[in-house]
Design a protein around this motif. Sequence first.
Motif, short mmCIF file in Angstrom:
data_model
loop_
_atom_site.label_atom_id
_atom_site.label_comp_id
_atom_site.label_asym_id
_atom_site.label_seq_id
_atom_site.Cartn_x
_atom_site.Cartn_y
_atom_site.Cartn_z
N THR A 106 23.99 5.32 10.06
CA THR A 106 24.76 6.56 9.99
C THR A 106 26.09 6.27 9.31
N GLU A 107 26.92 7.32 9.13
CA GLU A 107 28.22 7.12 8.50
C GLU A 107 29.15 6.26 9.33
N ASP A 108 28.82 6.05 10.60
CA ASP A 108 29.63 5.18 11.46
C ASP A 108 29.30 3.69 11.27
N ASP A 109 28.30 3.41 10.45
CA ASP A 109 27.80 2.03 10.32
C ASP A 109 28.20 1.36 9.01
N GLU A 110 29.34 1.72 8.46
CA GLU A 110 29.75 1.20 7.16
C GLU A 110 29.79 -0.33 7.13
N ASP A 111 30.35 -0.96 8.14
CA ASP A 111 30.41 -2.42 8.19
C ASP A 111 29.02 -3.03 8.29
#
Length: 169
Positions: A106-111
Amino acid sequence: MNYFELFSLPAIFSIDQNRLSQTYRDLQKQYHPDKFAMQDAQAKLQAMQKSTEVNDAFVTLKDSCLRAQYLLKLNGLDIELEQRTLQDTDFLMQQMQWREKISEFTEDDEDEIDHFNKEIIGLVKDLEAEIEVALQNEQLEVTADLVRKLKFMLKLQVELELLEEKLFD
């Protein structure tokens, strides 16, 4: 015409990319169709054909996967249009896990996406090294299986890039 001969390169997997690019520019200058604009139709056609051949050769030699496939073809094993699937069960299971992982980002998983992308880049480099060794040892079927894996990994990279665009643009 053999693409390696056209570019005056040895027919090996690891090639000098700078030399490839420089030779490409030189060949394009030599055979560019605009250079033959005042010539007869036959000369124009030959220039266009040669320019197309130079472009096709450059695209093939620049890309590690296409280059490996081309080397296999030169050695009598053409896998370009085959429908054969990889028989490596462990790799097939890993493929499913990777695809599942991508689908859960999701967009929260960039790292995590960045880390996964670096992992895939490393695996691609490892496969390319294995392909080089297999080709040096004339292990054509082994090379073919490694190329099939590389194709998947490159598709996975594209999927990951598309996901990043979707999530972060």
